[in-house]
Design an enzyme around this catalytic site. Structure first.
Site, PDB file in Angstrom:
ATOM      1  N   ASP A  16       0.821  -1.221   0.000  1.00 34.51           N
ATOM      2  CA  ASP A  16       0.000   0.000   0.000  1.00 34.51           C
ATOM      3  C   ASP A  16       0.852   1.267   0.000  1.00 34.51           C
ATOM      4  O   ASP A  16       0.622   2.183  -0.796  1.00 34.51           O
ATOM      5  CB  ASP A  16      -0.929   0.033   1.223  1.00 34.51           C
ATOM      6  CG  ASP A  16      -2.039  -1.015   1.142  1.00 34.51           C
ATOM      7  OD1 ASP A  16      -2.437  -1.380   0.020  1.00 34.51           O
ATOM      8  OD2 ASP A  16      -2.510  -1.461   2.211  1.00 34.51           O
ATOM      9  N   ARG A  96      -0.254   4.388  16.586  1.00 29.95           N
ATOM     10  CA  ARG A  96      -0.536   5.324  15.479  1.00 29.95           C
ATOM     11  C   ARG A  96      -0.326   6.783  15.840  1.00 29.95           C
ATOM     12  O   ARG A  96       0.244   7.539  15.041  1.00 29.95           O
ATOM     13  CB  ARG A  96      -1.967   5.116  14.938  1.00 29.95           C
ATOM     14  CG  ARG A  96      -2.210   3.724  14.373  1.00 29.95           C
ATOM     15  CD  ARG A  96      -1.116   3.259  13.472  1.00 29.95           C
ATOM     16  NE  ARG A  96      -1.424   1.976  12.847  1.00 29.95           N
ATOM     17  CZ  ARG A  96      -0.563   1.267  12.146  1.00 29.95           C
ATOM     18  NH1 ARG A  96       0.658   1.707  11.962  1.00 29.95           N
ATOM     19  NH2 ARG A  96      -0.924   0.126  11.604  1.00 29.95           N
ATOM     20  N   ASP A 125      -7.106   2.943  11.221  1.00 33.29           N
ATOM     21  CA  ASP A 125      -5.849   3.679  11.210  1.00 33.29           C
ATOM     22  C   ASP A 125      -5.945   5.024  10.501  1.00 33.29           C
ATOM     23  O   ASP A 125      -5.272   5.971  10.874  1.00 33.29           O
ATOM     24  CB  ASP A 125      -4.743   2.821  10.577  1.00 33.29           C
ATOM     25  CG  ASP A 125      -4.315   1.705  11.511  1.00 33.29           C
ATOM     26  OD1 ASP A 125      -4.507   1.859  12.730  1.00 33.29           O
ATOM     27  OD2 ASP A 125      -3.806   0.676  11.024  1.00 33.29           O
ATOM     28  N   SER A 176      -2.046  -9.974   6.605  1.00 30.50           N
ATOM     29  CA  SER A 176      -1.706  -8.575   6.836  1.00 30.50           C
ATOM     30  C   SER A 176      -1.308  -8.432   8.305  1.00 30.50           C
ATOM     31  O   SER A 176      -2.084  -8.731   9.200  1.00 30.50           O
ATOM     32  CB  SER A 176      -2.919  -7.697   6.515  1.00 30.50           C
ATOM     33  OG  SER A 176      -2.803  -6.467   7.169  1.00 30.50           O
TER      34      SER A 176
END
Ligand code: ARG
Length: 401
Positions: A16, A96, A125, A176
Site C-alpha cells: 500500500d 498510530r 488507522d 496482513s
C-alpha cells in the site's frame, strides 16, 4: 522554508505505502518524496527492507527509533489505564498517534505541509493517523491514495509491476500483519472468516499450548507509580523490559487473542493478536491496584479505564477528555508501587502473590484467628442490610404481583 513540491509519506515498506511513491509523483504532482518509517518494535527486517525500497524508489528516507518513547509514553499510559478494548490491549491503536507525531516532527523540521499514508478506507488507522497529524499540524494537507481511489489489491499489484516497485515480499504474504512491542496483529485471508481456525503459521511470538515449555516459570515484577521497573530483580528500561517479557511469556504460549472486534465505523471484524508482555503486565498491574486502591476507587476507575480505552482505540490521543481522565488515573497510580509474583505455564499467567507498602490489607483485621475485629459489632448492620429490597418483596406479596 515551505516547499509545495514535497510530500512526506508515512512509510512501512508494504504494498500500500510503496505504490504511493510513484503515485505521488505521477498522479499527485509532487517532485520530492520524503519517506518516514517509525520503529516501534516491528521486525527489524521490515525496517531494513523499507529503507532499501525507499532507496530504490528514490525517496529521501528517515528511520526513527521510537521504541523507548513508545513504551514509556504510550504503553505505560495505557497500562495505568488497564487499557483494553473488547479484550485487545490496543497495540496497533496506541502506536498510530506516535507514528503521526514523529512524521509531523520531521515535516515541521523540513518545512513540509503535505502528507500521504497508505491506509484503506475500511479501517481505524486512517482516523488515528490523520487526527494525529492534524492535531499537531492543523494546516496539513493529507492524501490517502488507497482510500481516495478505492483501490483493490490486484490493481495495486498491476500498478506496482508497471512502475518497477519491488513487491516480491508482498506477493508472498498471505496475512496482513502489524507489529510493535505491545503486540502483533494478524488479519486477512481466511482469518476474516469468524469460524476459521487460525493456522499455527500465523503466530511468531508465542508457542502453542501444546508446544510451550513443559515446566512453569515464576516471575517477579516490580512497579513504581504504576510503571514496571524491574523484571526478576533486574532494573530494565521500558522497551528492554517489554522485549524480554515478550520472549519469556511467548515461550509459555501466553498472549494469544482471537476476538470479534467492532471497528470505529461499525464493521465487525475477526482479529488475531499476540501480546505476551502486555497480557502479563496488565494482569500484574491489576493485581497490584486491587491491593492498594480502595473499593470505591477500583469501582470508579473501571469506568474511567473503559472510557479512556475507547478514546485510545479511536486514536484521540490529544483529546481533552482523555487528558482529564489521565489526571485521575495518574493520581491513583502514585500508590501502585510494589511487586507482583506470577506463574507462567501453558498459555496461562497466574498471579501468585503481591506486596506493597501501600497495601490496604490488614492481616490482623482479615484473619480468622484474631479478635481485633469484634464480630458482634456487625450484628446491627447485617440486620439492616438489604432493607429496601426486603420491603419491596413484602409489598409484592401483599399486592399479589
Ligand atoms: N484492528 C486493530 C486496530 O484497529 C488492528 C489492525 C491492525 N492492522 C493490520 N493490518 N493487521 O487497532
Amino acid at each position: 522554508m515551505e516547499n509545495l513540491n514535497r510530500v512526506l509519506l508515512v512509510y512501512s515498506g508494504g504494498l500500500d505505502t510503496s505504490i504511493c511513491i510513484p503515485l505521488m509523483r505521477q498522479e499527485y504532482g509532487y517532485q520530492e518524496i520524503v519517506t518516514v518509517t517509525v520503529d516501534v518494535g516491528q521486525d527489524p527486517k521490515d525496517i531494513l527492507q523499507a529503507a532499501e525500497k525507499a532507496k530504490i524508489l528514490g525517496t529521501r528516507h528517515f528511520t526513527v527509533d521510537a521504541k523507548e518513547e513508545f513504551i514509556k509514553d504510550f504503553c505505560w499510559t495505557s497500562l495505568k489505564a488497564n487499557g483494553d478494548y473488547q479484550g485487545y490491549p490496543m497495540s496497533t491503536s496506541i502506536a498510530r498517534p506516535l507514528i503521526a507525531k514523529k512524521a509531523a516532527e520531521i515535516a515541521k523540521n523540513l518545512g513540509i505541509k503535505a502528507f500521504a499514508h497508505g491506509c484503506t478506507g475500511k479501517g481505524n488507522d486512517q482516523y488515528r493517523i490523520e487526527f494525529g497529524i492534524r492535531v499537531l499540524l492543523p494546516e496539513a494537507v493529507i492524501h490517502a491514495p488507497v482510500r481516495e481511489r478505492n483501490m483493490t489489491r490486484s490493481w495495486e499489484i498491476e500498478y506496482a509491476i508497471k512502475n518497477h516497485v519491488p513487491i516480491q515480499q508482498s506477493l508472498e504474504k498471505i496475512w496482513s500483519i502489524d507489529e510493535n512491542l505491545w503486540g502483533r496483529s494478524i488479519e486477512g485471508g481466511r482469518l476474516e472468516e469468524p469460524d476459521f481456525q487460525p493456522p499455527e503459521e500465523i503466530f511468531q511470538w508465542t508457542k502453542s499450548q501444546e508446544s510451550s515449555l513443559s515446566s512453569p516459570q515464576n516471575l517477579n515484577l516490580r512497579f513504581e507509580s504504576g510503571e514496571p521497573v524491574e523484571l526478576n530483580g533486574e532494573k530494565l528500561s521500558p522497551a528492554k523490559l517489554v522485549i524480554k517479557l515478550n520472549e519469556i511469556a511467548g515461550q509459555h504460549g501466553i498472549g494469544r487473542i482471537d476476538i470479534m472486534e467492532d471497528r470505529m465505523m461499525g464493521l465487525k471484524v475477526r482479529e488475531n493478536y499476540e501480546c505476551p508482555a502486555a497480557t502479563v503486565l496488565l494482569k500484574a498491574h491489576k493485581a497490584l491496584e486491587n491491593l492498594v486502591l480502595t473499593r470505591e476507587e477500583i469501582r470508579f476507575k473501571a469506568i474511567i479505564d473503559q472510557e479512556w480505552s475507547r478514546l485510545a482505540y479511536e486514536g484521540l490521543w490529544w483529546d481533552p477528555l482523555k487528558q482529564n481522565l489521565e489526571a485521575f488515573i495518574e493520581a491513583t497510580q502514585k500508590r501502585v508501587t510494589g511487586a507482583v509474583q506470577l506463574k507462567l505455564f501453558k498459555g496461562v499467567v497466574t498471579v501468585q502473590g503481591r506486596t506493597s507498602d501501600w497495601a490496604l490489607y490488614s492481616e490482623d483485621l482479615a484473619s480468622f484467628d484474631t479478635t481485633t475485629f469484634d464480630q458482634r459489632e456487625s450484628t446491627g448492620s447485617v440486620k439492616n442490610f438489604g432493607l429496601q429490597s426486603r420491603m419491596f418483596e413484602q409489598l409484592k406479596n401483599k399486592k399479589g404481583m
